[in-house]
Motif scaffolding. Structure first.
Motif, PDB file in Angstrom:
ATOM      1  N   GLY A 167      -1.635   6.974  11.733  1.00 53.00           N
ATOM      2  CA  GLY A 167      -1.478   7.081  10.278  1.00 53.00           C
ATOM      3  C   GLY A 167      -2.807   7.307   9.576  1.00 53.00           C
ATOM      4  O   GLY A 167      -2.843   7.665   8.402  1.00 53.00           O
ATOM      5  N   HIS A 168      -3.888   7.108  10.330  1.00 51.76           N
ATOM      6  CA  HIS A 168      -5.209   7.184   9.692  1.00 51.76           C
ATOM      7  C   HIS A 168      -6.057   8.333  10.224  1.00 51.76           C
ATOM      8  O   HIS A 168      -7.277   8.306  10.112  1.00 51.76           O
ATOM      9  CB  HIS A 168      -5.907   5.820   9.797  1.00 51.76           C
ATOM     10  N   VAL A 169      -5.398   9.352  10.795  1.00 48.08           N
ATOM     11  CA  VAL A 169      -6.151  10.573  11.104  1.00 48.08           C
ATOM     12  C   VAL A 169      -6.451  11.279   9.783  1.00 48.08           C
ATOM     13  O   VAL A 169      -5.699  11.170   8.808  1.00 48.08           O
ATOM     14  CB  VAL A 169      -5.407  11.536  12.073  1.00 48.08           C
ATOM     15  N   LEU A 178      -6.545   8.152  -1.920  1.00 46.25           N
ATOM     16  CA  LEU A 178      -6.979   6.917  -1.285  1.00 46.25           C
ATOM     17  C   LEU A 178      -5.868   6.433  -0.340  1.00 46.25           C
ATOM     18  O   LEU A 178      -4.689   6.501  -0.676  1.00 46.25           O
ATOM     19  CB  LEU A 178      -7.244   5.875  -2.377  1.00 46.25           C
ATOM     20  N   CYS A 179      -6.258   5.927   0.817  1.00 46.87           N
ATOM     21  CA  CYS A 179      -5.300   5.363   1.770  1.00 46.87           C
ATOM     22  C   CYS A 179      -5.238   3.848   1.552  1.00 46.87           C
ATOM     23  O   CYS A 179      -6.179   3.249   1.028  1.00 46.87           O
ATOM     24  CB  CYS A 179      -5.764   5.681   3.190  1.00 46.87           C
ATOM     25  N   SER A 180      -4.133   3.221   1.976  1.00 40.90           N
ATOM     26  CA  SER A 180      -4.007   1.764   1.817  1.00 40.90           C
ATOM     27  C   SER A 180      -5.129   1.016   2.546  1.00 40.90           C
ATOM     28  O   SER A 180      -5.457  -0.116   2.206  1.00 40.90           O
ATOM     29  CB  SER A 180      -2.657   1.295   2.358  1.00 40.90           C
ATOM     30  N   CYS A 181      -5.738   1.672   3.547  1.00 39.22           N
ATOM     31  CA  CYS A 181      -6.799   1.026   4.328  1.00 39.22           C
ATOM     32  C   CYS A 181      -8.150   1.113   3.624  1.00 39.22           C
ATOM     33  O   CYS A 181      -9.134   0.540   4.101  1.00 39.22           O
ATOM     34  CB  CYS A 181      -6.893   1.661   5.711  1.00 39.22           C
ATOM     35  N   GLY A 182      -8.219   1.867   2.538  1.00 39.08           N
ATOM     36  CA  GLY A 182      -9.492   2.036   1.841  1.00 39.08           C
ATOM     37  C   GLY A 182     -10.154   3.369   2.155  1.00 39.08           C
ATOM     38  O   GLY A 182     -11.102   3.773   1.487  1.00 39.08           O
ATOM     39  N   ASN A 185      -7.962  10.352   2.174  1.00 36.75           N
ATOM     40  CA  ASN A 185      -7.236  11.475   2.781  1.00 36.75           C
ATOM     41  C   ASN A 185      -6.830  11.234   4.239  1.00 36.75           C
ATOM     42  O   ASN A 185      -7.065  12.069   5.100  1.00 36.75           O
ATOM     43  CB  ASN A 185      -8.060  12.773   2.668  1.00 36.75           C
ATOM     44  N   HIS A 186      -6.234  10.098   4.466  1.00 37.28           N
ATOM     45  CA  HIS A 186      -5.635   9.846   5.772  1.00 37.28           C
ATOM     46  C   HIS A 186      -4.178  10.307   5.726  1.00 37.28           C
ATOM     47  O   HIS A 186      -3.603  10.449   4.647  1.00 37.28           O
ATOM     48  CB  HIS A 186      -5.691   8.352   6.120  1.00 37.28           C
ATOM     49  N   LEU A 187      -3.581  10.519   6.880  1.00 39.96           N
ATOM     50  CA  LEU A 187      -2.182  10.968   6.925  1.00 39.96           C
ATOM     51  C   LEU A 187      -1.302  10.062   6.067  1.00 39.96           C
ATOM     52  O   LEU A 187      -0.425  10.528   5.337  1.00 39.96           O
ATOM     53  CB  LEU A 187      -1.699  10.981   8.389  1.00 39.96           C
TER      54      LEU A 187
HETATM   55 ZN   LIG Z   1      -6.063   4.910   6.231  1.00 37.12          ZN
END
Ligand SMILES: [Zn+2]
Length: 311
Positions: A167-169, A178-182, A185-187
């Motif tokens: 999910g974080h590629v 922004l991704c939930s991980c911080g 532009n992650h998947l």
């Molecule tokens: Zn992410």
């Protein structure tokens, strides 16, 4: 005939927690889901899961610590099979939760924990769409985006249990999300339920549910088609990065968003074939998950319990 053995498979998701009760043949005997309560400490939430689970199987007379209950296999985002701990799960608001110990304590039987998408992949491999595949990547599209890697018939966990976080590629994109991980532009920034809803809003100025998107798409609505094309291309971009590394036979798509159905798979497969390296063109199928499509990782949880105990 030997004794019947049972296992619970639990899937703690960002929105709902699913509870499945199985026999060793993979028969789902009882199923229930409850909202994931993020406002109480993890310890109390696991206690609640245990109460709900034993209430669900009261007709089998299964109680805490019952010798017929082989164990509990639980999936959660960032759950680490090796350490038994969820170090940090932004979608749950958890930090350093000793999840394996909590399950063993509240169920009174052995437990394993595993990243939810990894567990869904194990379930598909043993009892679902991946039964006849030796190498595949399961993608779950839900509150978050997860991936589980089956290589040579086995789950691949990475050296410390945190591998295959597909999910974080990175997705090259003119937008910044922004991704939930911080990360940026992650998947997951584009293909999580939230990401898809954001894309719908950007393209239509309206707020649609994923269900509405599916319905309109199947009715041939042009705007819905544009949205499906957009998100399929974003997903295929991420899958392309994974495909060139692992050369899978198939991507198996699960999670709530996968309910968009087989025609969604066809579009993803087309886009993947356009983007992927020539050596892989036309070789990778995109198919729907079966046992994990709406039951999440519960099958995998039970499968892992029965597998681990054989060792
Ligand atoms: Zn992410």
């Amino acid at each position: 005939m030997g004794d019947v053995h049972y296992a619970f498979g639990i899937d703690i998701g960002g929105t709902n927690t699913k509870i499945g009760f199985f026999d060793q043949n993979g028969t789902l005997l009882a199923f229930h889901h409850i909202p994931t309560d993020k406002n109480i400490p993890a310890n109390l939430f696991v206690e609640k899961i245990a109460q709900e689970s034993f209430a669900l199987v009261s007709s089998y007379g299964i109680k805490k610590g019952d010798h017929r209950l082989n164990g509990v296999g639980a999936g959660a985002p960032m759950a680490n099979f090796y350490t038994g701990v969820v170090s940090e799960a932004p979608n749950l608001g958890w930090k350093n939760v000793p999840l394996k110990n909590l399950f063993t304590e509240h169920f009174g039987v052995p437990s394993v924990i595993e990243n939810d998408a990894n567990l869904a992949a194990v379930g598909e491999k043993r009892w679902g769409a991946g039964k006849n595949l030796s190498d595949f990547i399961l993608i779950t599209l839900g509150t978050g985006v997860g991936a589980g890697l089956i290589m040579r018939n086995k789950l691949y966990r990475g050296h410390d249990g945190l591998g295959a976080e597909g999910g974080h590629v990175l997705i090259p994109h003119e937008k910044k999300r922004l991704c939930s991980c911080g990360g940026m532009n992650h998947l997951e920034s584009f293909l999580s339920a939230k990401g898809i809803k954001q894309t719908i809003h950007e393209l239509t100025g309206e707020d649609w549910t994923i269900e509405k998107l599916g319905t309109l798409y199947h009715e041939g609505n042009q705007r819905a088609k544009t949205i499906i094309n957009t998100i399929s291309e974003e997903l295929a971009t991420g899958l392309t990065s994974m495909a060139v590394m692992f050369g899978p036979e198939a991507f198996v798509i699960g999670g709530g968003v996968s309910k968009l159905g087989d025609s969604f798979n066809t579009v993803i497969e087309e886009k993947l074939n356009q983007l992927v390296h020539f050596s892989l063109k036309g070789k990778i199928k995109v198919i729907s998950a079966t046992v994990s499509s709406d039951k999440g990782a519960v099958f995998g949880g039970a499968a892992l319990i029965f597998e681990e105990l054989k060792k």
